[in-house]
Write a protein that holds these residues in place. Structure first.
Motif, PDB file in Angstrom:
ATOM      1  N   VAL A 186      35.199  -8.593  65.689  1.00 13.85           N
ATOM      2  CA  VAL A 186      36.654  -8.735  65.831  1.00 13.85           C
ATOM      3  C   VAL A 186      37.361  -7.566  65.144  1.00 13.85           C
ATOM      4  CG1 VAL A 186      38.646 -10.154  65.171  1.00 13.85           C
ATOM      5  CG2 VAL A 186      36.590 -11.238  66.098  1.00 13.85           C
ATOM      6  N   LEU A 187      36.877  -7.197  63.951  1.00 14.79           N
ATOM      7  CA  LEU A 187      37.459  -6.051  63.254  1.00 14.79           C
ATOM      8  C   LEU A 187      37.334  -4.782  64.100  1.00 14.79           C
ATOM      9  CD1 LEU A 187      36.062  -6.649  59.653  1.00 14.79           C
ATOM     10  CD2 LEU A 187      38.458  -6.776  60.334  1.00 14.79           C
ATOM     11  N   LEU A 188      36.176  -4.587  64.710  1.00 15.63           N
ATOM     12  CA  LEU A 188      35.952  -3.384  65.513  1.00 15.63           C
ATOM     13  C   LEU A 188      36.814  -3.400  66.772  1.00 15.63           C
ATOM     14  CD1 LEU A 188      34.179  -0.820  65.406  1.00 15.63           C
ATOM     15  CD2 LEU A 188      32.584  -1.981  66.932  1.00 15.63           C
ATOM     16  N   LEU A 189      36.926  -4.550  67.420  1.00 19.31           N
ATOM     17  CA  LEU A 189      37.766  -4.654  68.614  1.00 19.31           C
ATOM     18  C   LEU A 189      39.229  -4.360  68.285  1.00 19.31           C
ATOM     19  CD1 LEU A 189      36.133  -7.797  70.238  1.00 19.31           C
ATOM     20  CD2 LEU A 189      36.387  -5.571  71.361  1.00 19.31           C
ATOM     21  N   ALA A 190      39.685  -4.865  67.124  1.00 19.43           N
ATOM     22  CA  ALA A 190      41.065  -4.609  66.720  1.00 19.43           C
ATOM     23  C   ALA A 190      41.297  -3.123  66.489  1.00 19.43           C
ATOM     24  CB  ALA A 190      41.391  -5.398  65.449  1.00 19.43           C
ATOM     25  N   GLU A 191      40.365  -2.471  65.833  1.00 20.23           N
ATOM     26  CA  GLU A 191      40.503  -1.032  65.590  1.00 20.23           C
ATOM     27  C   GLU A 191      40.434  -0.251  66.897  1.00 20.23           C
ATOM     28  OE1 GLU A 191      41.110   2.567  63.969  1.00 20.23           O
ATOM     29  OE2 GLU A 191      41.397   0.617  63.005  1.00 20.23           O
ATOM     30  N   PHE A 192      39.574  -0.687  67.810  1.00 22.74           N
ATOM     31  CA  PHE A 192      39.477  -0.059  69.129  1.00 22.74           C
ATOM     32  C   PHE A 192      40.807  -0.174  69.868  1.00 22.74           C
ATOM     33  CE2 PHE A 192      37.894  -0.664  73.685  1.00 22.74           C
ATOM     34  CZ  PHE A 192      37.875   0.692  73.947  1.00 22.74           C
ATOM     35  N   ALA A 193      41.433  -1.358  69.790  1.00 23.81           N
ATOM     36  CA  ALA A 193      42.722  -1.563  70.450  1.00 23.81           C
ATOM     37  C   ALA A 193      43.788  -0.641  69.864  1.00 23.81           C
ATOM     38  CB  ALA A 193      43.148  -3.023  70.311  1.00 23.81           C
ATOM     39  N   ALA A 194      43.796  -0.496  68.532  1.00 26.91           N
ATOM     40  CA  ALA A 194      44.786   0.376  67.891  1.00 26.91           C
ATOM     41  C   ALA A 194      44.591   1.828  68.319  1.00 26.91           C
ATOM     42  CB  ALA A 194      44.684   0.252  66.375  1.00 26.91           C
ATOM     43  N   GLY A 195      43.344   2.274  68.394  1.00 24.39           N
ATOM     44  CA  GLY A 195      43.075   3.641  68.812  1.00 24.39           C
ATOM     45  C   GLY A 195      43.466   3.891  70.253  1.00 24.39           C
ATOM     46  N   ALA A 196      43.140   2.938  71.138  1.00 28.00           N
ATOM     47  CA  ALA A 196      43.498   3.090  72.553  1.00 28.00           C
ATOM     48  C   ALA A 196      45.010   3.108  72.729  1.00 28.00           C
ATOM     49  CB  ALA A 196      42.873   1.961  73.367  1.00 28.00           C
ATOM     50  N   ALA A 197      45.727   2.279  71.951  1.00 27.33           N
ATOM     51  CA  ALA A 197      47.192   2.276  72.026  1.00 27.33           C
ATOM     52  C   ALA A 197      47.754   3.618  71.574  1.00 27.33           C
ATOM     53  CB  ALA A 197      47.750   1.146  71.170  1.00 27.33           C
ATOM     54  N   LEU A 198      47.185   4.185  70.517  1.00 27.78           N
ATOM     55  CA  LEU A 198      47.631   5.486  70.026  1.00 27.78           C
ATOM     56  C   LEU A 198      47.397   6.572  71.064  1.00 27.78           C
ATOM     57  CD1 LEU A 198      48.721   7.189  67.637  1.00 27.78           C
ATOM     58  CD2 LEU A 198      46.354   7.415  66.860  1.00 27.78           C
ATOM     59  N   GLN A 199      46.341   6.420  71.853  1.00 27.53           N
ATOM     60  CA  GLN A 199      46.019   7.405  72.873  1.00 27.53           C
ATOM     61  C   GLN A 199      46.852   7.211  74.140  1.00 27.53           C
ATOM     62  OE1 GLN A 199      41.930   7.396  74.166  1.00 27.53           O
ATOM     63  NE2 GLN A 199      41.921   9.575  74.658  1.00 27.53           N
ATOM     64  N   GLY A 200      47.634   6.129  74.179  1.00 31.48           N
ATOM     65  CA  GLY A 200      48.463   5.866  75.354  1.00 31.48           C
ATOM     66  C   GLY A 200      47.750   5.105  76.448  1.00 31.48           C
ATOM     67  N   GLN A 201      46.568   4.522  76.147  1.00 30.77           N
ATOM     68  CA  GLN A 201      45.815   3.745  77.129  1.00 30.77           C
ATOM     69  C   GLN A 201      46.185   2.268  76.977  1.00 30.77           C
ATOM     70  OE1 GLN A 201      41.636   4.611  76.784  1.00 30.77           O
ATOM     71  NE2 GLN A 201      41.907   6.805  77.070  1.00 30.77           N
ATOM     72  N   SER A 202      47.361   1.912  77.476  1.00 32.19           N
ATOM     73  CA  SER A 202      47.923   0.582  77.217  1.00 32.19           C
ATOM     74  C   SER A 202      47.045  -0.544  77.758  1.00 32.19           C
ATOM     75  CB  SER A 202      49.325   0.480  77.816  1.00 32.19           C
ATOM     76  OG  SER A 202      50.198   1.383  77.178  1.00 32.19           O
ATOM     77  N   GLU A 203      46.580  -0.420  78.988  1.00 40.01           N
ATOM     78  CA  GLU A 203      45.786  -1.500  79.580  1.00 40.01           C
ATOM     79  C   GLU A 203      44.478  -1.688  78.822  1.00 40.01           C
ATOM     80  OE1 GLU A 203      45.199  -0.994  83.721  1.00 40.01           O
ATOM     81  OE2 GLU A 203      47.346  -0.996  84.210  1.00 40.01           O
ATOM     82  N   ARG A 204      43.848  -0.604  78.477  1.00 44.98           N
ATOM     83  CA  ARG A 204      42.598  -0.677  77.729  1.00 44.98           C
ATOM     84  C   ARG A 204      42.831  -1.311  76.362  1.00 44.98           C
ATOM     85  NH1 ARG A 204      38.826   4.654  76.463  1.00 44.98           N
ATOM     86  NH2 ARG A 204      36.803   3.599  76.414  1.00 44.98           N
ATOM     87  N   ALA A 205      43.928  -0.941  75.721  1.00 38.08           N
ATOM     88  CA  ALA A 205      44.268  -1.502  74.411  1.00 38.08           C
ATOM     89  C   ALA A 205      44.540  -2.998  74.519  1.00 38.08           C
ATOM     90  CB  ALA A 205      45.489  -0.781  73.845  1.00 38.08           C
ATOM     91  N   GLU A 206      45.241  -3.405  75.559  1.00 33.38           N
ATOM     92  CA  GLU A 206      45.557  -4.822  75.730  1.00 33.38           C
ATOM     93  C   GLU A 206      44.297  -5.650  75.968  1.00 33.38           C
ATOM     94  OE1 GLU A 206      48.376  -4.800  78.884  1.00 33.38           O
ATOM     95  OE2 GLU A 206      50.010  -4.012  77.630  1.00 33.38           O
ATOM     96  N   ARG A 207      43.362  -5.104  76.736  1.00 32.04           N
ATOM     97  CA  ARG A 207      42.106  -5.833  76.972  1.00 32.04           C
ATOM     98  C   ARG A 207      41.323  -6.015  75.672  1.00 32.04           C
ATOM     99  NH1 ARG A 207      41.626  -2.306  81.427  1.00 32.04           N
ATOM    100  NH2 ARG A 207      39.978  -1.126  80.347  1.00 32.04           N
ATOM    101  N   ALA A 208      41.240  -4.952  74.881  1.00 33.98           N
ATOM    102  CA  ALA A 208      40.507  -5.033  73.607  1.00 33.98           C
ATOM    103  C   ALA A 208      41.191  -6.009  72.661  1.00 33.98           C
ATOM    104  CB  ALA A 208      40.405  -3.659  72.969  1.00 33.98           C
ATOM    105  N   LEU A 209      42.525  -5.971  72.615  1.00 33.82           N
ATOM    106  CA  LEU A 209      43.262  -6.889  71.744  1.00 33.82           C
ATOM    107  C   LEU A 209      43.047  -8.332  72.190  1.00 33.82           C
ATOM    108  CD1 LEU A 209      45.265  -7.305  69.419  1.00 33.82           C
ATOM    109  CD2 LEU A 209      47.121  -7.099  71.092  1.00 33.82           C
ATOM    110  N   ALA A 210      43.045  -8.557  73.492  1.00 34.85           N
ATOM    111  CA  ALA A 210      42.818  -9.917  74.002  1.00 34.85           C
ATOM    112  C   ALA A 210      41.442 -10.427  73.584  1.00 34.85           C
ATOM    113  CB  ALA A 210      42.956  -9.931  75.522  1.00 34.85           C
ATOM    114  N   ARG A 211      40.415  -9.566  73.631  1.00 35.26           N
ATOM    115  CA  ARG A 211      39.075  -9.974  73.197  1.00 35.26           C
ATOM    116  C   ARG A 211      39.059 -10.278  71.703  1.00 35.26           C
ATOM    117  NH1 ARG A 211      34.160  -6.298  74.687  1.00 35.26           N
ATOM    118  NH2 ARG A 211      33.149  -8.045  73.629  1.00 35.26           N
TER     119      ARG A 211
END
Length: 847
Positions: free
Chosen positions: A597-622
């Motif tokens: 869960v910690l890794l998924l949250a960090e992945f979501a934050a990184g994807a959001a910073l990169q502007g990959q909104s859909e990818r970030a939302e999927r990771a956050l949902a997981r």
């Protein structure tokens, strides 16, 4: 994949070869098969200012006089006895090769030249009749040739070549697998990639190219290895097979075969043990060995080791494995001991196999502990709970029951998120009277749960109780307090505790190895949050490399991955942050443990910073789906990621409120480290969090927390000079993303205050920092670049509109037509992406 890989990491050899060719006029590229000598020779010829004449020596041409160069010399050269050329004919052949002007003679695999061709080559080189480029295996040479050694690639260059072959980066485990099996040999690397792509083992994932499943030699790769192994006589091949099943082998188990060492098939380490020279040789020998002979080899190895006493550490694993594979395993106790040793060696698959074999033959409860641990390590937490519950119910000696109980509680809490069940198991364990040291160990276990689930003051109280007991308990108690200091945002205190406790932790490492990992984690995290990004990155990178190299429990990769990703985000390296975390994210069908869960949250934050909104939302949902109420610290990480996913989707006001909510929840828990980060995020989104941040920074005084507070204060005061000063503080820490944001905000304020020169200067500084970013985008950076795109007249009219003037009043003030004002505002709204004055006021920081 192209048949020819790019030339990677050979710049030094290429320069040396070109220098030799330009100077002495003759160069020999010497190296073992597959290292890319021919590929390098092609680059040398391409860079040479003269045309090339190529010829190729082979096993077939080595039996024919002038075989390799026959097409380049006259066919009517006089010979003695029909085969031997006199010196005059050798001279004539050499001079014929030099005809046609200045050119370069290229001979591939020159070690296979026949004697006559070699005489011709020596004459050409000795008299410098033409320039020469040869390739050959080590040990071959000729007078006058300048030797350039071409060895296997080192790890870094091999990884670069792998990425070139795949057309993109591979994840860490795949890089390790390819390196371990290619040993930097470009030809083997190329064929490994081809085999992986053909079989489907190599697939592209979010974390890069990934190899799943075992390595199977087939196709061209198998042919290459078979060609090399074809040099072996039958007795030599059988000896090498035995070594392939047992390596490394001590001299008493297998005398070192000197002939195989000389042929390059066997190497002897500093410890005196024999190993096969290349892992692909071992894999192919095992794959092609007949079944009955393979069993005989393993049985022989087990017999020899048992005859020697099998007293060394790890010998039980070797004997049990060989017995199991040869069909001669009978003793459940031997299998049980071997399973424990395999677990200690972190060979999860072997530990599971041995423990299941022991259970099938009827054995003790300790194998249930091993099997439960292995299942947990493989993220099969529900199955682990079944095995551990059954093992605990079966009873056993006190130490085994406590170990099983603590392991079961750990799995229930961190694997399944069932806090009540975990506490109940520990209560059951402590229901009996325990020796003091065991009682303290159980309490320490309970406190690891409290650090996650309960307010930090509870964990601090438990840590103080342990310290009061002295001995090992005191060491464990200090570790608990270091954890509590880190979570409370008191990083310098946490580091000081870890350093003071270091010797004591090392002294107990044999009985409590988890303390070392825990201390390392606290130190690394505190180092990062203090503002020493470079120091934290060095430590985390080393920790991650060790985990991957030693193939440890996969979740132990999470702390260094999260830390490296956080540091990358602070530096504006969004793509790097995403790559680092994506490599460790579990497959979507796996029930995540707390670390996942910690890794998924960090992945979501990184994807959001990169502007990959859909990818970030999927990771956050997981992450949100996997989150359990007991995992409070993980909850704060998910909350912080949620604010950035909202911001990445353009919902900045919602992001600000999410950050404020997360900060409030963290404060109630006592996790001020998370509160500090979320308060700073809220300030970056537009909230004034400076009073609380200044209060927290005052009692902590570490550089990064101080910079956070100063940043929030300068934003609230709309102070360009203060923002420029805090940008320098962020830059000193390495947090260049925040430095760029501070400079961008200072530029925006300067532009609004009609100081265009300052605005341009600050904008240039922000842009210079942003040049090192790889895809990072934040609201602060976007807003500034948007304002910078407006014309001076648009900016002037926008500033007056934000001040409250009507369009008519603006027209009167600037002595222009109202319609001109209307047109300018309409164009400005479109340029900055707002629909009216309300959006414009928000953009100017006055909404």
């Amino acid at each position: 994949m192209s048949d020819q890989l790019p030339l990677v990491g050979r710049e030094g050899e290429l320069r040396a070869a070109l220098r030799a060719l330009a100077g002495d006029g003759a160069v020999l590229l010497s190296g073992p098969p597959g290292v890319g000598k021919t590929r390098l020779a092609a680059e040398v010829l391409a860079a040479a200012p003269h045309p090339a004449v190529r010829c190729y020596a082979t096993v077939a041409t080595s039996r024919i006089p002038l075989g390799a160069i026959a097409s380049l010399v006259p066919t009517d050269l006089p010979a003695i006895g029909g085969t031997i050329l006199p010196s005059s004919s050798v001279r004539a052949a050499a001079e014929h090769l030099s005809r046609g002007g200045r050119r370069v003679l290229s001979i591939d695999d020159a070690h296979l030249l026949d004697d006559t061709s070699l005489l011709v080559l020596q004459h050409v080189v000795r008299h410098k009749l033409t320039r020469v480029v040869c390739t050959a295996r080590p040990g071959w040479g000729a007078e006058g040739l300048t030797v350039v050694h071409v060895d296997a690639l080192d790890r870094e260059r091999a990884d670069t070549l792998l990425a070139s072959a795949l057309g993109g980066p591979a994840d860490a485990s795949t890089r390790h697998l390819v390196w371990a099996n290619s040993q930097g040999n470009p030809l083997y690397l190329k064929e490994l990639v081809a085999a992986g792509l053909h079989s489907g083992a190599l697939t592209e994932t979010e974390g890069g190219w990934n190899w799943s499943g075992p390595l199977e030699l087939s196709g061209r790769l198998a042919e290459l290895v078979d060609l090399t192994l074809g040099r072996l006589a039958e007795p030599q091949r059988r000896a090498l097979e035995l070594l392939a099943y047992g390596e490394p082998l001590e001299p008493e188990l297998m005398p070192v075969p000197a002939d195989l060492v000389d042929m390059g098939f066997v190497r002897v380490g500093d410890d005196g043990r024999a190993r096969i020279a290349h892992p692909l040789f071992s894999a192919r020998l095992r794959a092609t060995c007949p079944t009955l002979r393979a069993r005989a080899h393993r049985r022989s190895l087990a017999d020899r080791l048992e005859a020697e006493g099998a007293a060394r550490r790890g010998d039980a694993v070797r004997v049990a494995t060989w017995r199991l594979d040869s069909g001669t395993a009978e003793s459940p106790d031997v299998l049980a001991r071997a399973a424990e040793q395999a677990l200690s060696a972190q060979d999860w698959e072997l530990a599971e196999r041995l423990s299941r074999a022991a259970v099938a033959r009827g054995t003790t409860s300790r194998v249930g502990l091993v099997l439960g641990l292995v299942l947990m390590y493989q993220r099969q937490c529900a199955q682990a709970e079944e095995v551990l519950a059954e093992t605990m119910a079966a009873g056993g000696d006190m130490l085994t029951v406590i170990q099983v109980g603590c392991t079961r509680a750990f799995n229930l809490f961190f694997g399944l998120g069932d806090e009540d069940a975990a506490v109940a198991v520990l209560d059951e364990v402590t229901a009996q009277e325990l020796p003091a040291e065991l009682e303290h160990a159980v309490l320490f276990f309970a406190l690891t749960f409290a650090l996650e689930a309960a307010p930090l003051r509870i964990a601090r109280l438990g840590g103080e109780l342990l310290i009061a007991e002295g001995g090992w308990a005191e060491t464990a108690g200090r570790q608990v307090l270091a954890f509590a200091d880190q979570f409370a945002g008191r990083y310098t205190e946490a580091i000081a505790r870890i350093e003071d406790n270091h010797e004591a932790v090392l002294a107990t490492a044999g009985r409590f190895p988890s303390l070392i990992n825990a201390a390392t984690g606290v130190r690394n995290e505190s180092t990062l949050r203090c503002g020493d990004l470079a120091g934290a990155e060095t430590r985390a990178a080393q920790a991650l490399a060790e985990v991957i190299e030693e193939d440890r429990w996969s979740v132990t990769q999470v702390p260094p991955r999260v830390l490296l990703s956080q540091s990358a985000r602070l530096r504006g390296q969004a793509a790097s942050a995403v790559r680092i975390t994506a490599e460790g994210v579990p497959e979507s069908g796996v029930q995540p443990m707390m670390w996942d869960v910690l890794l998924l949250a960090e992945f979501a934050a990184g994807a959001a910073l990169q502007g990959q909104s859909e990818r970030a939302e999927r990771a956050l949902a997981r992450a949100e789906a996997g989150l359990r109420p007991a995992w409070r610290i993980a909850q704060f990480a998910v909350g912080a990621a949620r604010s950035w996913v909202l911001a990445g989707g353009g919902r900045v006001n919602e992001a600000m409120q999410a950050a404020l909510d997360n900060a409030a929840t963290a404060r109630a828990h006592g996790a001020h480290s998370e509160e500090i980060v979320s308060l700073h995020d809220a300030a970056r989104f537009g909230a004034d969090t400076s009073p609380r941040l200044l209060e927290l920074a005052k009692s902590r005084k570490d550089p990064l927390t101080t910079a956070y507070a100063s940043h929030a204060q300068a934003r609230a005061l709309r102070d360009p000079a203060g923002l420029e000063e805090v940008a320098a503080a962020f830059t000193a820490c390495g947090a260049t993303l925040y430095a760029a944001e501070a400079l961008a905000e200072a530029s925006r304020l300067s532009r609004l205050h009609d100081r265009p020169r300052d605005a341009d200067r600050l904008e240039r500084q922000a842009s210079a920092l942003a040049e090192s970013f790889d895809g990072a985008t934040t609201p602060g950076l976007v807003v500034t670049s948007t304002l910078a795109a407006l014309t001076p007249r648009q900016l002037e009219i926008a500033r007056l509109a934000v001040a409250g003037l009507t369009n008519v009043e603006i027209a009167e003030r600037l002595a222009i037509a109202k319609r001109t004002v209307d047109n300018h505002l309409h164009t400005t709204y479109a340029a900055v992406g707002v629909t009216g004055r309300g959006g414009l006021r928000a953009l100017f920081g006055q909404g």
